[in-house]
Design a protein around this motif. Structure first.
Motif, PDB file in Angstrom:
ATOM      1  N   PRO A   1       0.808  -1.227   0.000  1.00  0.00           N
ATOM      2  CA  PRO A   1       0.000   0.000   0.000  1.00  0.00           C
ATOM      3  C   PRO A   1       0.841   1.276   0.000  1.00  0.00           C
ATOM      4  O   PRO A   1       1.861   1.370   0.692  1.00  0.00           O
TER       5      PRO A   1
ATOM      6  N   LEU B   1      -6.891  11.488  -5.972  1.00  0.00           N
ATOM      7  CA  LEU B   1      -5.978  10.350  -5.840  1.00  0.00           C
ATOM      8  C   LEU B   1      -5.057  10.251  -7.051  1.00  0.00           C
ATOM      9  O   LEU B   1      -3.843  10.100  -6.918  1.00  0.00           O
TER      10      LEU B   1
ATOM     11  N   ILE C   1      -1.014  10.914  -6.765  1.00  0.00           N
ATOM     12  CA  ILE C   1      -0.074   9.815  -6.945  1.00  0.00           C
ATOM     13  C   ILE C   1       0.693   9.933  -8.255  1.00  0.00           C
ATOM     14  O   ILE C   1       1.909   9.746  -8.307  1.00  0.00           O
TER      15      ILE C   1
ATOM     16  N   THR D   1      -6.606   3.330  -9.957  1.00  0.00           N
ATOM     17  CA  THR D   1      -5.953   4.032  -8.861  1.00  0.00           C
ATOM     18  C   THR D   1      -6.826   4.024  -7.612  1.00  0.00           C
ATOM     19  O   THR D   1      -6.348   3.812  -6.495  1.00  0.00           O
TER      20      THR D   1
ATOM     21  N   ASN E   1      -5.972   1.757  -4.102  1.00  0.00           N
ATOM     22  CA  ASN E   1      -5.721   2.467  -2.856  1.00  0.00           C
ATOM     23  C   ASN E   1      -6.866   2.414  -1.851  1.00  0.00           C
ATOM     24  O   ASN E   1      -6.626   2.623  -0.654  1.00  0.00           O
ATOM     25  N   THR E   2      -8.093   2.155  -2.303  1.00  0.00           N
ATOM     26  CA  THR E   2      -9.226   2.171  -1.384  1.00  0.00           C
ATOM     27  C   THR E   2     -10.077   0.919  -1.450  1.00  0.00           C
ATOM     28  O   THR E   2     -10.959   0.730  -0.616  1.00  0.00           O
TER      29      THR E   2
END
Length: 312
Positions: free
Chosen positions: A145, A157, A161, A226, A230-231
């Motif tokens: 992560p 996000l 990133i 993405t 990440n989530t």
């Protein structure tokens, strides 16, 4: 394109949910097969290479060059390269299903999987969802992560990133020369501009339908990936169940050649404590791109792949 003198190169299209997944296969020639006692004809050892978030299979020729006697398979992930016509949502699970379909089409039961950047996250989820297809994992500057704030929107996000890497996807160019000029100023490639890089960039450029050209990568797919990376639940579930031998290579500089790279030392230390089964190596002297897209970086990655082949 013949990506490596020790290999033949062919391209294939594989039916997947929503369309056709494009991929390349580098088959070892007879002389290179002779260099590995374990490789003969269809029984040559195989490695699956999975590229990053806005890349394509042509991110890998330097690594392929350094794997004589090894069959190398590398897709254009959905939404990228010549797989950018696939309908439907992306996300880690969708990419994992696509990789399974690709191995099925090639008759490959089990392989080492090497993922770079987002491809490392995809590889971890693939190993979780299709454990029998993976012997070992090599994660190159990705897969664990990232340290991102909670509560960001999809666009926030992506911007946070990927930064200019994502902004490029909305740009238009007059042609290849214009696109190459844009990339020549990129700090990650200041000392790593090569003919292989130019071929990779040329492959990325497609007509926009209105007389100009754009990057092949879909912004919508990039945003989907993405956010999920990440989530979503696919990655944490996969990491919690990680059982395959796994090596992680990280570098000290990021997408813009900036320190500390994707994994700041304190954050990485916490991650390695949480996932003690991951064997980590820091590779100094490279950024997020040049660890795979330069001769010296590919030397490091190919050495690791050969060690993993021997261990498997």
């Amino acid at each position: 394109m013949d990506g490596a003198v020790s290999h033949g190169y062919r391209e294939i299209d594989v039916p997947v949910d929503g369309g056709l997944l494009h991929a390349a296969v580098w088959d070892p020639d007879a002389s290179s097969r002779a260099s590995l006692s374990t490789s003969a004809g269809p029984d040559a050892p195989t490695v699956l290479l999975v590229h990053g978030v806005t890349a394509s299979h042509l991110a890998w020729p330097f690594v392929v060059d350094r794997l004589p006697g090894v069959r190398v398979v590398a897709p254009d992930l959905r939404g990228r390269g010549r797989s950018n016509g696939i309908d439907g949502a992306a996300g880690m699970a969708a990419h994992a299903a696509d990789l399974a379909a690709l191995l099925d089409a090639l008759g490959i039961d089990r392989t080492i999987v090497v993922g770079h950047s987002m491809g490392a996250f995809v590889s971890v989820v693939f190993a979780h969802r299709h454990p029998g297809r993976v012997s070992r994992l090599v994660l190159v500057d990705g897969g664990l992560p990232l340290d991102v704030p909670a509560g960001l929107s999809a666009d926030e996000l992506v911007a946070g990133i990927l930064g200019p890497t994502a902004a490029r996807l909305s740009m238009r160019f007059t042609g290849l020369a214009d696109y190459l000029d844009f990339w020549r100023s990129h700090p990650a490639f200041a000392d790593a501009w090569t003919p292989e890089l130019e071929r990779y960039l040329a492959y990325d450029l497609v007509p926009d339908g209105e007389g100009a050209f754009r990057p092949a990568t879909s912004y919508a797919t990039t945003a989907d990936d993405t956010v999920d990376m990440n989530t979503g639940s696919a990655l944490p579930d996969a990491l919690a169940a990680l059982r395959h031998p796994t090596r992680l290579l990280t570098v000290p500089r990021g997408l813009q050649d900036e320190p500390p790279g994707l994994y700041a030392p304190d954050h990485l230390e916490r991650l390695l404590g949480e996932y003690p089964g991951v064997r980590h190596e820091r590779i100094d002297g490279f950024n997020h791109y040049t660890i795979v897209m330069s001769p010296a970086g590919a030397d490091v990655v190919a050495d690791v792949v050969r060690e993993e082949l021997a261990a498997s």
